[in-house]
Design a protein around this motif. Structure first.
Motif, short mmCIF file in Angstrom:
data_model
loop_
_atom_site.label_atom_id
_atom_site.label_comp_id
_atom_site.label_asym_id
_atom_site.label_seq_id
_atom_site.Cartn_x
_atom_site.Cartn_y
_atom_site.Cartn_z
N VAL A 61 1.09 -0.99 -0.20
CA VAL A 61 -0.09 0.24 0.17
C VAL A 61 0.68 0.93 0.04
O VAL A 61 1.82 1.77 1.22
N LEU A 62 0.75 2.47 -0.59
CA LEU A 62 0.96 3.56 -0.59
C LEU A 62 0.88 4.25 -0.03
O LEU A 62 -0.53 4.19 0.05
N ASP A 63 1.28 5.21 0.78
CA ASP A 63 0.71 5.74 1.42
C ASP A 63 1.28 7.04 0.97
O ASP A 63 2.73 7.91 1.07
N ALA A 64 0.22 7.88 0.05
CA ALA A 64 1.12 9.32 -0.96
C ALA A 64 0.40 10.38 -0.23
O ALA A 64 -0.37 11.07 0.30
N GLY A 65 2.01 11.36 0.19
CA GLY A 65 1.90 12.40 1.13
C GLY A 65 1.53 11.82 2.31
O GLY A 65 0.78 12.66 2.76
N CYS A 66 2.30 11.52 2.52
CA CYS A 66 3.02 10.24 3.52
C CYS A 66 2.91 11.60 5.15
O CYS A 66 2.04 11.60 5.91
N GLY A 67 3.36 12.73 5.20
CA GLY A 67 3.67 13.56 5.91
C GLY A 67 4.68 13.05 6.97
O GLY A 67 5.36 12.37 7.02
N THR A 68 3.30 12.82 8.52
CA THR A 68 4.68 12.69 9.76
C THR A 68 4.33 11.42 9.77
O THR A 68 4.87 10.36 10.95
N GLY A 69 3.93 10.67 9.23
CA GLY A 69 2.93 8.79 9.37
C GLY A 69 2.30 8.80 9.78
O GLY A 69 1.39 7.49 10.59
N LEU A 70 0.90 9.94 10.15
CA LEU A 70 -0.56 9.69 10.54
C LEU A 70 -1.58 8.61 10.59
O LEU A 70 -1.54 7.57 10.88
N ALA A 71 -1.23 8.51 9.36
CA ALA A 71 -1.98 7.29 8.44
C ALA A 71 -1.53 6.46 8.51
O ALA A 71 -2.01 5.29 8.79
N GLY A 72 -0.36 6.55 8.48
CA GLY A 72 1.07 5.26 8.22
C GLY A 72 0.39 3.93 9.54
O GLY A 72 0.60 2.65 9.35
N GLU A 73 0.75 5.19 10.49
CA GLU A 73 0.38 4.21 11.78
C GLU A 73 -0.98 3.62 11.78
O GLU A 73 -0.88 2.71 12.76
N PHE A 90 7.79 4.77 -9.06
CA PHE A 90 7.34 3.43 -8.29
C PHE A 90 7.13 2.88 -10.27
O PHE A 90 6.39 3.69 -10.62
N ALA A 91 7.03 1.67 -9.86
CA ALA A 91 6.65 0.56 -11.45
C ALA A 91 4.69 1.26 -11.55
O ALA A 91 4.27 0.66 -10.59
N ALA A 92 4.38 0.84 -12.91
CA ALA A 92 3.47 0.94 -13.09
C ALA A 92 2.67 -0.86 -12.27
O ALA A 92 2.80 -2.26 -12.35
N ASP A 93 1.21 -0.13 -11.96
CA ASP A 93 0.62 -1.30 -10.99
C ASP A 93 1.45 -2.44 -9.79
O ASP A 93 1.08 -3.03 -8.98
N HIS A 94 2.30 -1.37 -8.96
CA HIS A 94 2.65 -2.06 -8.62
C HIS A 94 2.21 -2.10 -7.01
O HIS A 94 2.25 -3.56 -5.89
N PHE A 95 1.06 -1.16 -7.22
CA PHE A 95 0.77 -1.05 -5.23
C PHE A 95 -0.73 -2.03 -5.71
O PHE A 95 -1.53 -1.66 -6.56
N ALA A 96 -1.37 -2.74 -4.44
CA ALA A 96 -2.52 -3.20 -4.11
C ALA A 96 -3.56 -2.43 -3.69
O ALA A 96 -4.77 -1.86 -3.72
N GLY A 97 -2.95 -1.02 -3.41
CA GLY A 97 -3.50 0.50 -2.98
C GLY A 97 -2.86 1.27 -2.49
O GLY A 97 -1.92 1.12 -2.58
N PHE A 98 -3.63 2.30 -2.54
CA PHE A 98 -3.17 3.64 -1.96
C PHE A 98 -4.01 4.25 -1.20
O PHE A 98 -5.04 4.35 -1.03
N LEU A 153 -1.18 8.24 -9.14
CA LEU A 153 -1.17 7.25 -8.15
C LEU A 153 -2.52 5.89 -8.54
O LEU A 153 -1.93 4.73 -8.73
N ALA A 154 -3.06 6.45 -10.14
CA ALA A 154 -3.63 5.58 -10.79
C ALA A 154 -2.97 4.73 -11.46
O ALA A 154 -2.93 3.46 -11.88
N HIS A 155 -1.75 5.21 -11.76
CA HIS A 155 -1.02 4.30 -12.60
C HIS A 155 -0.30 3.26 -12.39
O HIS A 155 0.34 2.28 -12.60
N VAL A 156 0.28 3.65 -10.87
CA VAL A 156 0.77 3.33 -10.47
C VAL A 156 0.36 1.22 -9.20
O VAL A 156 0.79 0.77 -8.07
N THR A 157 -1.08 2.05 -9.03
CA THR A 157 -2.10 0.69 -8.65
C THR A 157 -2.49 -0.07 -9.89
O THR A 157 -3.11 -0.13 -10.72
N ARG A 158 -2.66 -1.90 -9.01
CA ARG A 158 -2.89 -2.00 -9.84
C ARG A 158 -4.22 -2.79 -10.11
O ARG A 158 -5.27 -2.10 -9.69
N SER A 159 -4.36 -3.13 -11.30
CA SER A 159 -6.07 -4.01 -11.47
C SER A 159 -6.99 -4.54 -10.78
O SER A 159 -6.76 -4.99 -10.42
N GLY A 160 -8.00 -3.96 -9.86
CA GLY A 160 -8.52 -4.33 -8.95
C GLY A 160 -8.35 -3.75 -7.34
O GLY A 160 -8.91 -4.12 -6.37
#
Length: 209
Positions: A61-73, A116-124, A143-150
């Motif tokens: 999963v990509l946390d885009a614009g992750c900042g200090t990591g609140l969403a990641g935590e 990041f490679a195309a279709d690399h992430f399961a989600g963002f 963001l759509a480019h680096v997220t896989r189908s489904g």
């Protein structure tokens, strides 16, 4: 030192990514305290929306614009181990590193093709990154480019400004081209429970086709 409101006003008035980067570098040490004291709830709301659709075992999963990591935590607490974060500000990334939530962290401008490679992430997840002075609408294409189908993505837009910022045509283009479908739009809500009473936002969940 500027107050949180002054810092946010500065970001909303930023005219370039370099200016935004400088503001967030300056803000990085007090960002969490400033925002959480005002009831900032976008990160856990976004994490919860992603978790409704995407399991921890489904892929990175990509946390885009992750900042200090609140969403990641928040995602880490929910069991997500394969988290990769990116942000425009190296000082914010240093704060995110200290959370221990991320397998990797990268400096990246969301307005440009992502490293990041195309279709690399399961989600963002990308929350708090699309207000005025922040990442531009073209970021959704990247963001759509680096997220896989489904795969799934979660992001939020400011109700009062997203149309003037140019998000609707970009979102319509992604839908009409078959890149993604919007599977959920939340009702408008306040990202700050204890401040900014006129700042309404809406979260979106999208599924890649």
């Amino acid at each position: 030192m500027a107050t949180k409101t002054e810092e946010l006003d500065d970001v909303y008035g930023a005219k370039s990514p370099d200016e935004t980067r400088r503001i967030y570098n300056r803000w990085s040490e007090s960002y969490d305290a400033d925002n959480l004291s005002r009831g900032f709830r976008l990160p856990p709301v976004g994490a919860g929306l992603l978790a409704r659709h995407l399991g921890p075992a489904d892929g990175p999963v990509l946390d885009a614009g992750c900042g200090t990591g609140l969403a990641g935590e928040a995602l880490k607490i929910l069991g997500y181990e394969r988290l990769i974060g990116c942000d425009l500000s190296p000082d914010m990334l240093s704060a995110a590193q200290r959370t221990g939530a991320y397998a990797e962290l990268h400096e990246a401008d969301l307005g440009k093709p992502l490293p990041f490679a195309a279709d690399h992430f399961a989600g963002f997840i990308c929350v708090g990154s699309f207000g005025p002075g922040h990442a531009p609408p073209i970021s959704l294409v990247h963001l759509a480019h680096v997220t896989r189908s489904g795969g799934y993505g979660v992001f939020n837009l400011i109700e009062a400004t997203f149309a003037d910022q140019g998000f609707p045509p970009v979102m319509a283009g992604l839908e009409s081209s078959g890149a993604w479908e919007i599977v959920q739009r939340t009702e408008p809500f306040l990202p700050f429970l204890l401040g900014e009473p006129d700042l309404w936002t809406r979260a979106y969940v999208v599924r890649m086709r």
